[in-house]
Design an enzyme around this catalytic site. Structure first.
Site, PDB file in Angstrom:
ATOM      1  N   GLY A 167       0.805  -1.216   0.000  1.00  0.00           N
ATOM      2  CA  GLY A 167       0.000   0.000   0.000  1.00  0.00           C
ATOM      3  C   GLY A 167       0.835   1.262   0.000  1.00  0.00           C
ATOM      4  O   GLY A 167       1.737   1.412   0.836  1.00  0.00           O
ATOM      5  N   PHE A 200      -1.118   7.155   2.721  1.00  0.00           N
ATOM      6  CA  PHE A 200      -0.451   8.025   3.689  1.00  0.00           C
ATOM      7  C   PHE A 200       0.437   7.232   4.637  1.00  0.00           C
ATOM      8  O   PHE A 200       1.577   7.617   4.904  1.00  0.00           O
ATOM      9  CB  PHE A 200      -1.486   8.821   4.493  1.00  0.00           C
ATOM     10  CG  PHE A 200      -2.151   9.916   3.714  1.00  0.00           C
ATOM     11  CD1 PHE A 200      -1.448  11.039   3.317  1.00  0.00           C
ATOM     12  CD2 PHE A 200      -3.485   9.816   3.354  1.00  0.00           C
ATOM     13  CE1 PHE A 200      -2.052  12.046   2.590  1.00  0.00           C
ATOM     14  CE2 PHE A 200      -4.104  10.820   2.622  1.00  0.00           C
ATOM     15  CZ  PHE A 200      -3.393  11.930   2.237  1.00  0.00           C
ATOM     16  N   VAL A 217      -1.811  -7.738  -4.362  1.00  0.00           N
ATOM     17  CA  VAL A 217      -1.537  -8.828  -3.429  1.00  0.00           C
ATOM     18  C   VAL A 217      -2.840  -9.549  -3.111  1.00  0.00           C
ATOM     19  O   VAL A 217      -3.797  -8.945  -2.632  1.00  0.00           O
ATOM     20  CB  VAL A 217      -0.877  -8.308  -2.139  1.00  0.00           C
ATOM     21  CG1 VAL A 217      -0.633  -9.459  -1.172  1.00  0.00           C
ATOM     22  CG2 VAL A 217       0.429  -7.597  -2.459  1.00  0.00           C
ATOM     23  N   GLU A 237     -18.143  18.272   1.890  1.00  0.00           N
ATOM     24  CA  GLU A 237     -17.309  19.007   0.940  1.00  0.00           C
ATOM     25  C   GLU A 237     -17.801  18.833  -0.490  1.00  0.00           C
ATOM     26  O   GLU A 237     -17.785  19.783  -1.289  1.00  0.00           O
ATOM     27  CB  GLU A 237     -15.854  18.561   1.093  1.00  0.00           C
ATOM     28  CG  GLU A 237     -15.260  19.015   2.422  1.00  0.00           C
ATOM     29  CD  GLU A 237     -13.850  18.508   2.674  1.00  0.00           C
ATOM     30  OE1 GLU A 237     -13.187  19.048   3.585  1.00  0.00           O
ATOM     31  OE2 GLU A 237     -13.402  17.574   1.980  1.00  0.00           O
ATOM     32  N   ASP A 286      -5.590   3.276   8.050  1.00  0.00           N
ATOM     33  CA  ASP A 286      -7.029   3.029   8.137  1.00  0.00           C
ATOM     34  C   ASP A 286      -7.389   1.554   8.223  1.00  0.00           C
ATOM     35  O   ASP A 286      -8.461   1.204   8.716  1.00  0.00           O
ATOM     36  CB  ASP A 286      -7.735   3.632   6.914  1.00  0.00           C
ATOM     37  CG  ASP A 286      -7.693   5.152   6.912  1.00  0.00           C
ATOM     38  OD1 ASP A 286      -7.251   5.726   7.919  1.00  0.00           O
ATOM     39  OD2 ASP A 286      -8.106   5.757   5.905  1.00  0.00           O
ATOM     40  N   ALA A 320      -5.737  11.047   7.650  1.00  0.00           N
ATOM     41  CA  ALA A 320      -4.332  11.035   7.231  1.00  0.00           C
ATOM     42  C   ALA A 320      -3.367  11.107   8.411  1.00  0.00           C
ATOM     43  O   ALA A 320      -2.353  10.402   8.439  1.00  0.00           O
ATOM     44  CB  ALA A 320      -4.071  12.184   6.261  1.00  0.00           C
TER      45      ALA A 320
END
Length: 434
Positions: free
Chosen positions: A15, A18, A83, A174, A305, A322
């Site tokens: 991965g 962040f 993966v 947002e 996360d 993040a």
């Protein structure tokens, strides 16, 4: 995978989000061989995906090549692959491009959209977790207005101009604000022969307030900003179904809409192979201890996360944002050094620097540990924090110039249908594909 043999112990990071990038930077030129794997060859700055979806930014403004991040790192390799399985017994990962042995494995796969088992909604709504998904939303929004121009059916036109956003967290808020600003300043110029005032933006939230992870003061301020922009806010309402045409809810409300965007929840992107005891099944997160070590394993870690670290202060795990991911990645690098030198591991303590959300031009809310504010100053703080968090000087410069231009001209230049999105349905107003 053609990774050279080495006398050094090998760390495999799955991965490039962040957490993974934060860990990789701290492992730079250290006494390990490091291999990073990701399905994409770029890091995505996810907090600005909604601006790609609404034409405020081009996707390359919020993406950065992973190979460019690690290009000067000694004995550091990147492989583009998916993966599929972790073989913990033999200390290897199994991917679509081959198998790879590891001494230490770090899972940093992040999250995916959580539809809570509702296959109908999953099949017919839009999600926004990746750049391709954001581009699909951008195309669908613009294609909806192009289709609205062509139809003589009033009900069809209403559906095409009716947007339903499910989930009142930062992403939903947002996105709703960005759509409202498009309605106010951009779409009337692009479609003068459409009555844009008939466009409706519905924001549906299952709880009694928006931004329920932030303070009540910020929630109230955000809702007021959205209502002032013309967004219709529905609280204590759960979406129960969407067949591609009609949104059904837990209340008497229903909505006729061709565009439903689901931002109501996330679940971990799990990789098979770990013991069931290591998985929090309801939300697909990996259980870790205070050192981010996966429960039941000595050489497998999870950060960001995807993991859940239950503490007295955070009994449901840390916020899936993040900052916790980056802090966990940085500390894990330090702990891997400690392992190498037979030193005790440091427990993770989250340094909460605050949270924020923007609603639109001169409108944002900011929660700092001891201070809460909203309005123009909060908006500038939001912009500054997001600018400095972007990876790469070019991205920072491009995003800044775009924001300046958009502010001066009140425009969104990237409203382009580069890759048309065809939404498959069982039936349609005009054809089998909308």
């Amino acid at each position: 995978m053609n990774i050279p043999d080495s006398d050094l112990k090998r760390i495999v990071i799955i991965g490039g989000g962040f957490a993974g990038i934060s860990l990789a930077k701290k492992l730079r030129n250290k006494n390990y061989q490091v291999v990073m794997m990701d399905k994409h060859n770029y890091h995505t700055f996810q907090p600005l995906l909604y601006q790609v979806a609404t034409g405020g930014l081009e996707p390359d403004s919020i993406a950065y090549p992973i190979r460019k991040v690690i290009k000067e790192y000694k004995d550091f390799y990147f492989r583009l692959g998916d993966v599929k399985e972790i073989d913990a017994v033999n200390n290897r990962i199994i991917a679509d491009i081959g198998d790879l042995h590891y001494d230490y494995l770090v899972v940093a796969t992040g999250t995916k959209t959580n539809y809570f088992g509702n296959k109908e909604i999953e099949r017919n709504s839009m999600s926004m977790k990746t750049i391709p998904q954001s581009l699909n939303i951008r195309s669908l929004i613009l294609e909806s207005f192009e289709a609205a121009l062509l139809t003589d059916d009033e009900a069809e036109r209403e559906s095409l101009m009716n947007f339903v956003l499910v989930g009142g967290g930062p992403t939903g808020v947002e996105l709703a604000g960005a759509l409202a600003e498009m309605k106010k300043a951009v779409l009337p110029k692009d479609y003068p022969d459409l009555d844009i005032n008939r466009m409706q933006i519905h924001l549906v939230q299952g709880s009694d307030r928006l931004l329920d992870s932030m303070t009540e003061k910020s929630s109230i301020a955000a809702e007021k900003f959205l209502i002032k922009l013309g967004v219709i806010v529905h609280k204590n309402v759960r979406v129960t179904g969407y067949d591609g045409f009609v949104v059904t809810t837990s209340s008497e409300l229903d909505f006729h809409s061709s565009t439903v965007i689901w931002t109501a929840g996330v679940a971990g992107k799990l990789i098979s192979g770990l013991n069931k005891d290591a998985i929090f099944e309801r939300i697909d997160r990996i259980k870790v201890d205070a050192h981010n070590k996966v429960k039941g394993y000595d050489n497998i870690f999870a950060v960001g996360d995807i993991c859940i670290m239950e503490t007295e202060k955070y009994p449901k795990g840390h916020p899936q944002m993040a900052q916790p991911a980056m802090q966990q990645g940085a500390l894990l690098a330090e702990n891997l050094f400690n392992l190498q030198n037979n030193k005790p591991l440091k427990a993770f303590e989250y340094n909460d620097k605050g949270s924020m959300a923007t609603i639109g031009r001169n409108k944002a809310v900011v929660d700092l540990p001891n201070f809460h504010f909203s309005g123009v100053f909060a908006w500038f703080v939001w912009m500054f924090v997001h600018l400095i968090s972007l990876v790469g000087f070019k991205n920072k410069a491009v995003v800044f110039l775009n924001w300046v231009y958009n502010y001066i001209r009140f425009d969104r230049e990237a409203r382009l249908i580069i890759r048309p999105y065809k939404k498959k349905m069982q039936q349609s107003f005009t054809s089998d594909e909308v």
